[in-house]
Enzyme design. Structure first.
Site, PDB file in Angstrom:
ATOM      1  N   ARG A 221       0.847  -1.190   0.000  1.00 35.32           N
ATOM      2  CA  ARG A 221       0.000   0.000   0.000  1.00 35.32           C
ATOM      3  C   ARG A 221       0.884   1.242   0.000  1.00 35.32           C
ATOM      4  NH1 ARG A 221      -3.467  -2.776  -1.571  1.00 35.32           N
ATOM      5  NH2 ARG A 221      -5.484  -3.271  -0.638  1.00 35.32           N
ATOM      6  N   HIS A 269      -0.749   0.157  -9.836  1.00 33.72           N
ATOM      7  CA  HIS A 269      -1.424  -0.756  -8.888  1.00 33.72           C
ATOM      8  C   HIS A 269      -1.962  -1.989  -9.631  1.00 33.72           C
ATOM      9  CE1 HIS A 269      -3.677  -0.969  -4.809  1.00 33.72           C
ATOM     10  NE2 HIS A 269      -3.489  -2.176  -5.299  1.00 33.72           N
TER      11      HIS A 269
HETATM   12  P1  NAP Z   1      -1.572 -11.675   4.757  1.00 33.83           P
HETATM   13  O1  NAP Z   1      -1.754 -13.074   4.281  1.00 33.83           O
HETATM   14  O2  NAP Z   1      -2.520 -11.127   5.756  1.00 33.83           O
HETATM   15  O3  NAP Z   1      -0.078 -11.565   5.315  1.00 33.83           O
HETATM   16  C1  NAP Z   1       0.377 -10.467   6.024  1.00 33.83           C
HETATM   17  C2  NAP Z   1       1.780 -10.725   6.553  1.00 33.83           C
HETATM   18  O4  NAP Z   1       2.262  -9.530   7.154  1.00 33.83           O
HETATM   19  C3  NAP Z   1       1.815 -11.804   7.627  1.00 33.83           C
HETATM   20  O5  NAP Z   1       2.966 -12.593   7.485  1.00 33.83           O
HETATM   21  C4  NAP Z   1       1.895 -10.991   8.920  1.00 33.83           C
HETATM   22  O6  NAP Z   1       2.552 -11.650  10.000  1.00 33.83           O
HETATM   23  C5  NAP Z   1       2.718  -9.816   8.476  1.00 33.83           C
HETATM   24  N1  NAP Z   1       2.504  -8.662   9.351  1.00 33.83           N
HETATM   25  C6  NAP Z   1       1.360  -8.002   9.620  1.00 33.83           C
HETATM   26  N2  NAP Z   1       1.560  -6.997  10.504  1.00 33.83           N
HETATM   27  C7  NAP Z   1       2.868  -7.042  10.813  1.00 33.83           C
HETATM   28  C8  NAP Z   1       3.689  -6.287  11.684  1.00 33.83           C
HETATM   29  N3  NAP Z   1       3.208  -5.281  12.421  1.00 33.83           N
HETATM   30  N4  NAP Z   1       4.999  -6.620  11.780  1.00 33.83           N
HETATM   31  C9  NAP Z   1       5.497  -7.642  11.053  1.00 33.83           C
HETATM   32  N5  NAP Z   1       4.767  -8.408  10.206  1.00 33.83           N
HETATM   33  C10 NAP Z   1       3.474  -8.113  10.087  1.00 33.83           C
HETATM   34  O7  NAP Z   1      -1.592 -10.665   3.509  1.00 33.83           O
HETATM   35  P2  NAP Z   1      -1.318 -10.986   1.975  1.00 33.83           P
HETATM   36  O8  NAP Z   1      -2.449 -11.680   1.346  1.00 33.83           O
HETATM   37  O9  NAP Z   1       0.017 -11.628   1.866  1.00 33.83           O
HETATM   38  O10 NAP Z   1      -1.290  -9.503   1.364  1.00 33.83           O
HETATM   39  C11 NAP Z   1      -0.415  -8.508   1.846  1.00 33.83           C
HETATM   40  C12 NAP Z   1      -0.820  -7.137   1.324  1.00 33.83           C
HETATM   41  O11 NAP Z   1      -0.523  -7.030  -0.059  1.00 33.83           O
HETATM   42  C13 NAP Z   1      -2.322  -6.842   1.377  1.00 33.83           C
HETATM   43  O12 NAP Z   1      -2.721  -6.440   2.686  1.00 33.83           O
HETATM   44  C14 NAP Z   1      -2.465  -5.734   0.367  1.00 33.83           C
HETATM   45  O13 NAP Z   1      -2.309  -4.469   0.980  1.00 33.83           O
HETATM   46  C15 NAP Z   1      -1.303  -5.957  -0.588  1.00 33.83           C
HETATM   47  N6  NAP Z   1      -1.756  -6.342  -1.939  1.00 33.83           N
HETATM   48  C16 NAP Z   1      -1.396  -5.550  -2.989  1.00 33.83           C
HETATM   49  C17 NAP Z   1      -1.777  -5.890  -4.261  1.00 33.83           C
HETATM   50  C18 NAP Z   1      -1.360  -5.071  -5.437  1.00 33.83           C
HETATM   51  O14 NAP Z   1      -1.847  -5.305  -6.547  1.00 33.83           O
HETATM   52  N7  NAP Z   1      -0.455  -4.137  -5.288  1.00 33.83           N
HETATM   53  C19 NAP Z   1      -2.532  -7.053  -4.480  1.00 33.83           C
HETATM   54  C20 NAP Z   1      -2.883  -7.824  -3.389  1.00 33.83           C
HETATM   55  C21 NAP Z   1      -2.480  -7.457  -2.113  1.00 33.83           C
HETATM   56  P3  NAP Z   1       1.940 -13.003  10.660  1.00 33.83           P
HETATM   57  O15 NAP Z   1       2.142 -14.073   9.596  1.00 33.83           O
HETATM   58  O16 NAP Z   1       2.767 -13.213  11.845  1.00 33.83           O
HETATM   59  O17 NAP Z   1       0.498 -12.725  10.927  1.00 33.83           O
HETATM   60  C1  GLV Z   2      -5.128  -5.139  -4.069  1.00 41.99           C
HETATM   61  O1  GLV Z   2      -4.462  -4.180  -3.843  1.00 41.99           O
HETATM   62  C2  GLV Z   2      -5.607  -6.040  -3.063  1.00 41.99           C
HETATM   63  O2  GLV Z   2      -5.512  -5.728  -1.875  1.00 41.99           O
HETATM   64  O3  GLV Z   2      -6.115  -7.111  -3.452  1.00 41.99           O
END
Ligand code: NAP
Ligand code: GLV
Length: 306
Positions: A221, A269
């Protein structure tokens, strides 16, 4: 069963049709103020007015992985918030990040400039050992990215809130593990959720701890990154480049310095797009499971914010 679609910046009609096809017994409609209560909602950046009309909502399904826009709102107290659980996103994210890391490591931008200038010149091969990659966030997307980078034999470090063990990845965790993680990394990939704990986490101090010549890849983000701090570190030479897919203001304003900065690569994005058919199939399966009283994956912990 009433299913309501309330998706900003997205055409609702194909989602409606898709849910009708997957759940023929359900009444599926696109939200208008004053409509009957929904049992389940399909949302992307819903307005507060929608949620205020849904005191009996059982669950809302976000059509993306990141739920930061929802967690800022006043939510119906008993409604579960459910994020998209991969649904074809992690492979896209792995492609995007590996491409960015390899482009930096193999100096493809430099070769492009040489070729444009009509120069046939070689650059000295670099050692992978000198290009450790740190992945912030080892969740659905971060773990997939970290594993994909290992296929190319980069040293990979990962950082998460809770401790983890992943084959081939050096895992760090918690605030106590953060500085060691940064110091071990030259390329930094951000895949954290946006929460009060992670806002502005990419700043002058944290990015300044990366190994000199580093590269920052932000695919999570825009509000994770203090943009002026990045520009200062690029201009001072501490960082050699940045690949940015997300911005504090989107679309990126025309006058923003990132557009013209020679060390910044931007994309709109798009690193991991929501795939509609996969997402509808996943969410419909979860609605069926919930209506049978079965547990589902991807439920957001409201206290953590992700
Ligand atoms: P997720 O499965 O919820 O994983 C989040 C990870 O971040 C987990 O490993 C978590 O630790 C860690 N985390 C959270 N808070 C933390 C902190 N304070 N300190 C250290 N580690 C922390 O999320 P995801 O599905 O991988 O997605 C991640 C992000 O990518 C989304 O929230 C979104 O903003 C972004 N995204 C972007 C796009 C794009 O097109 N640019 C697309 C999709 C997603 P734990 O494992 O210990 O809980
Ligand atoms: C895109 O940014 C998502 O959070 O899926």
């Amino acid at each position: 069963m009433n299913i309501t679609i309330c998706v900003a910046q997205t055409k609702a009609a194909p989602w409606e049709e898709g849910f009708r096809a997957q759940l023929p017994g359900a009444h599926v409609s696109t939200w208008k103020a004053g409509d009957p209560q929904a049992d389940y909602a399909i949302v992307w950046s819903p307005p507060q007015a929608f949620l205020d009309e849904q005191p009996g909502l059982k669950a809302m399904f976000n059509i993306g992985a990141g739920v930061d826009a929802i967690m800022k709102l006043r939510l119906p107290p008993q409604a579960q918030v459910v994020r998209l659980d991969d649904a074809g996103m992690s492979v896209q994210m792995a492609e995007y990040v590996c491409h960015a890391v390899i482009r930096h490591f193999r100096e493809f931008d430099g070769y492009e400039a040489d070729i444009a200038a009509g120069q046939w010149s070689y650059r000295k091969p670099r050692s992978r050992a000198d290009c450790p990659v740190g992945v912030m966030g080892l969740g659905v997307l971060g773990e997939r990215v970290a594993r994909a980078l290992r296929v190319f034999e980069f040293p990979v470090h990962g950082w998460s809130r809770s401790p983890k063990q992943i084959d081939g990845i050096t895992c760090h965790s918690g605030t106590e593990g953060f500085n060691g993680f940064l110091a071990a990394s030259k390329v930094l990939v951000n895949l954290l959720p946006l929460t009060p704990d992670t806002q502005d986490i990419l700043n002058r101090e944290t990015m300044g701890r990366l190994q000199p010549g580093g590269h920052v890849i932000n695919v999570a983000r825009g509000a994770h990154l203090v943009e002026d701090d990045l520009i200062a570190l690029l201009d001072s030479g501490h960082l050699s480049g940045a690949t940015l897919d997300v911005f504090r203001t989107e679309p990126l304003p025309a006058e923003h310095p990132f557009w013209q900065h020679p060390k910044v690569t931007i994309t709109p994005h798009t690193s991991a797009r929501t795939l509609r058919d996969e997402s509808i199939a996943q969410i419909a399966g979860k609605i069926v499971a919930l209506s049978r009283g079965e547990p589902i994956a991807g439920v957001v912990h409201r206290d953590r914010g992700y």
